[in-house]
Write a protein that holds these residues in place. Sequence first.
Motif, PDB file in Angstrom:
ATOM      1  N   UNK A   7      29.260 -30.853  72.093  1.00 22.75           N
ATOM      2  CA  UNK A   7      28.568 -29.841  71.298  1.00 22.75           C
ATOM      3  C   UNK A   7      29.455 -28.632  70.999  1.00 22.75           C
ATOM      4  N   UNK A   8      30.160 -28.119  71.998  1.00 25.86           N
ATOM      5  CA  UNK A   8      30.981 -26.926  71.775  1.00 25.86           C
ATOM      6  C   UNK A   8      32.159 -27.225  70.849  1.00 25.86           C
ATOM      7  N   UNK A   9      32.773 -28.376  71.007  1.00 24.94           N
ATOM      8  CA  UNK A   9      33.893 -28.737  70.142  1.00 24.94           C
ATOM      9  C   UNK A   9      33.404 -29.019  68.726  1.00 24.94           C
ATOM     10  N   UNK A  10      32.236 -29.660  68.600  1.00 28.85           N
ATOM     11  CA  UNK A  10      31.670 -29.958  67.286  1.00 28.85           C
ATOM     12  C   UNK A  10      31.445 -28.674  66.495  1.00 28.85           C
ATOM     13  N   UNK A  11      30.885 -27.671  67.138  1.00 32.34           N
ATOM     14  CA  UNK A  11      30.619 -26.410  66.448  1.00 32.34           C
ATOM     15  C   UNK A  11      31.915 -25.774  65.950  1.00 32.34           C
ATOM     16  N   UNK A  12      32.924 -25.756  66.793  1.00 32.62           N
ATOM     17  CA  UNK A  12      34.217 -25.206  66.381  1.00 32.62           C
ATOM     18  C   UNK A  12      34.842 -26.046  65.275  1.00 32.62           C
ATOM     19  N   UNK A  13      34.712 -27.369  65.371  1.00 30.19           N
ATOM     20  CA  UNK A  13      35.278 -28.277  64.370  1.00 30.19           C
ATOM     21  C   UNK A  13      34.610 -28.053  63.008  1.00 30.19           C
ATOM     22  N   UNK A  14      33.302 -27.877  62.994  1.00 35.47           N
ATOM     23  CA  UNK A  14      32.575 -27.691  61.738  1.00 35.47           C
ATOM     24  C   UNK A  14      32.753 -26.293  61.152  1.00 35.47           C
ATOM     25  N   UNK A  15      32.613 -25.276  61.995  1.00 31.43           N
ATOM     26  CA  UNK A  15      32.535 -23.902  61.498  1.00 31.43           C
ATOM     27  C   UNK A  15      33.793 -23.074  61.751  1.00 31.43           C
ATOM     28  N   UNK A  16      34.721 -23.605  62.558  1.00 27.23           N
ATOM     29  CA  UNK A  16      35.927 -22.861  62.871  1.00 27.23           C
ATOM     30  C   UNK A  16      35.713 -21.899  64.019  1.00 27.23           C
ATOM     31  N   UNK A  17      36.775 -21.228  64.417  1.00 29.64           N
ATOM     32  CA  UNK A  17      36.657 -20.240  65.493  1.00 29.64           C
ATOM     33  C   UNK A  17      37.721 -19.156  65.322  1.00 29.64           C
ATOM     34  N   UNK A  18      37.467 -18.058  65.979  1.00 27.35           N
ATOM     35  CA  UNK A  18      38.404 -16.936  65.984  1.00 27.35           C
ATOM     36  C   UNK A  18      39.258 -16.992  67.242  1.00 27.35           C
ATOM     37  N   UNK A  19      40.401 -16.363  67.199  1.00 26.57           N
ATOM     38  CA  UNK A  19      41.276 -16.282  68.362  1.00 26.57           C
ATOM     39  C   UNK A  19      40.503 -15.637  69.509  1.00 26.57           C
ATOM     40  N   UNK A  20      40.574 -16.260  70.681  1.00 27.97           N
ATOM     41  CA  UNK A  20      39.913 -15.713  71.860  1.00 27.97           C
ATOM     42  C   UNK A  20      38.437 -16.045  71.973  1.00 27.97           C
ATOM     43  N   UNK A  21      37.896 -16.847  71.062  1.00 28.11           N
ATOM     44  CA  UNK A  21      36.468 -17.169  71.083  1.00 28.11           C
ATOM     45  C   UNK A  21      36.081 -17.954  72.333  1.00 28.11           C
ATOM     46  N   UNK A  22      37.019 -18.716  72.879  1.00 25.25           N
ATOM     47  CA  UNK A  22      36.783 -19.493  74.093  1.00 25.25           C
ATOM     48  C   UNK A  22      38.138 -19.797  74.718  1.00 25.25           C
ATOM     49  N   UNK A  23      38.120 -20.280  75.926  1.00 28.63           N
ATOM     50  CA  UNK A  23      39.356 -20.612  76.621  1.00 28.63           C
ATOM     51  C   UNK A  23      40.148 -21.630  75.805  1.00 28.63           C
ATOM     52  N   UNK A  24      41.381 -21.299  75.532  1.00 29.92           N
ATOM     53  CA  UNK A  24      42.240 -22.197  74.761  1.00 29.92           C
ATOM     54  C   UNK A  24      42.306 -21.874  73.277  1.00 29.92           C
ATOM     55  N   UNK A  25      41.454 -20.973  72.815  1.00 26.95           N
ATOM     56  CA  UNK A  25      41.485 -20.581  71.398  1.00 26.95           C
ATOM     57  C   UNK A  25      42.558 -19.512  71.227  1.00 26.95           C
ATOM     58  N   UNK A  26      43.820 -19.967  71.151  1.00 21.30           N
ATOM     59  CA  UNK A  26      44.940 -19.041  71.092  1.00 21.30           C
ATOM     60  C   UNK A  26      45.238 -18.547  69.683  1.00 21.30           C
ATOM     61  N   UNK A  27      44.508 -19.111  68.696  1.00 25.07           N
ATOM     62  CA  UNK A  27      44.651 -18.651  67.310  1.00 25.07           C
ATOM     63  C   UNK A  27      43.356 -18.956  66.566  1.00 25.07           C
ATOM     64  N   UNK A  28      43.153 -18.263  65.478  1.00 26.59           N
ATOM     65  CA  UNK A  28      41.984 -18.536  64.634  1.00 26.59           C
ATOM     66  C   UNK A  28      42.180 -19.881  63.944  1.00 26.59           C
ATOM     67  N   UNK A  29      41.086 -20.573  63.709  1.00 26.41           N
ATOM     68  CA  UNK A  29      41.166 -21.891  63.060  1.00 26.41           C
ATOM     69  C   UNK A  29      39.978 -22.060  62.124  1.00 26.41           C
ATOM     70  N   UNK A  30      40.272 -22.463  60.888  1.00 23.01           N
ATOM     71  CA  UNK A  30      39.169 -22.729  59.972  1.00 23.01           C
ATOM     72  C   UNK A  30      38.554 -24.086  60.321  1.00 23.01           C
ATOM     73  N   UNK A  31      37.256 -24.182  60.100  1.00 19.02           N
ATOM     74  CA  UNK A  31      36.544 -25.411  60.384  1.00 19.02           C
ATOM     75  C   UNK A  31      36.522 -26.334  59.177  1.00 19.02           C
ATOM     76  N   UNK A  32      35.836 -27.454  59.350  1.00 18.35           N
ATOM     77  CA  UNK A  32      35.789 -28.465  58.284  1.00 18.35           C
ATOM     78  C   UNK A  32      35.093 -27.939  57.031  1.00 18.35           C
ATOM     79  N   UNK A  33      34.066 -27.106  57.197  1.00 13.12           N
ATOM     80  CA  UNK A  33      33.395 -26.564  56.017  1.00 13.12           C
ATOM     81  C   UNK A  33      34.341 -25.703  55.198  1.00 13.12           C
ATOM     82  N   UNK A  34      35.114 -24.858  55.852  1.00 13.85           N
ATOM     83  CA  UNK A  34      36.069 -24.034  55.117  1.00 13.85           C
ATOM     84  C   UNK A  34      37.155 -24.891  54.481  1.00 13.85           C
ATOM     85  N   UNK A  35      37.625 -25.890  55.204  1.00 17.19           N
ATOM     86  CA  UNK A  35      38.666 -26.778  54.663  1.00 17.19           C
ATOM     87  C   UNK A  35      38.183 -27.515  53.422  1.00 17.19           C
ATOM     88  N   UNK A  36      36.883 -27.832  53.400  1.00 19.67           N
ATOM     89  CA  UNK A  36      36.318 -28.587  52.274  1.00 19.67           C
ATOM     90  C   UNK A  36      35.765 -27.688  51.176  1.00 19.67           C
TER      91      UNK A  36
END
Length: 186
Positions: A7-36
């Motif tokens: 569930x937690x990875x799915x949410x990040x995969x779909x919607x993306x995350x900001x740097x520091x949002x969770x352990x291991x989020x060392x940079x911001x990442x756009x999700x699949x919705x933004x990519x598409x």
Amino acid sequence: NCAALSESILESELFGHEKGAFTGADRAREGRFESANSGTLFLDEVGDIPLTTQVKLLRVIENREITRVGTNDPRTINVRLIAATNRNLRDLIDENHFREDLYFRFKVVSIDLPPLRERREDIPLMINAFIRDYGTEHSRAIAGITPEARKILLRHDWPGNVRELKNCIESMVVITKNEVLEVEDI
């Protein structure tokens, strides 16, 4: 593939995350919705999306905005959404495992694709295509399949549908010692 992620990875995969949002989020990442954005996003196995993520997905579809994990700043998106599942969403709704409002948001255009055993006329075309594709992928010069082997494949019920057929043909291509796939290769 929504079923393949927690569930937690799915949410990040779909919607993306900001740097520091969770352990291991060392940079911001756009999700699949933004990519598409301005294109099409295919969500496979939507029947396996957890209810909490379904709520967020419904909001994205209705508002055309995503919010990356770790921020409250919405981002506008314009995505054509295609969804698939092998599960009966009506049954999941009755069992309170799938939101009915999300079901109706997905059900704008519905295509019912019967299992492979109910459309056997497609099997020969798929066999030929998979032989060609896997022959190329595995650098094997496969000229075809014997009539006997083809008959066996046509009679099989394929409970795993197209994936099972693909795996069967790939296995045959890889293990055969001949230029033509035979019954022994099945």
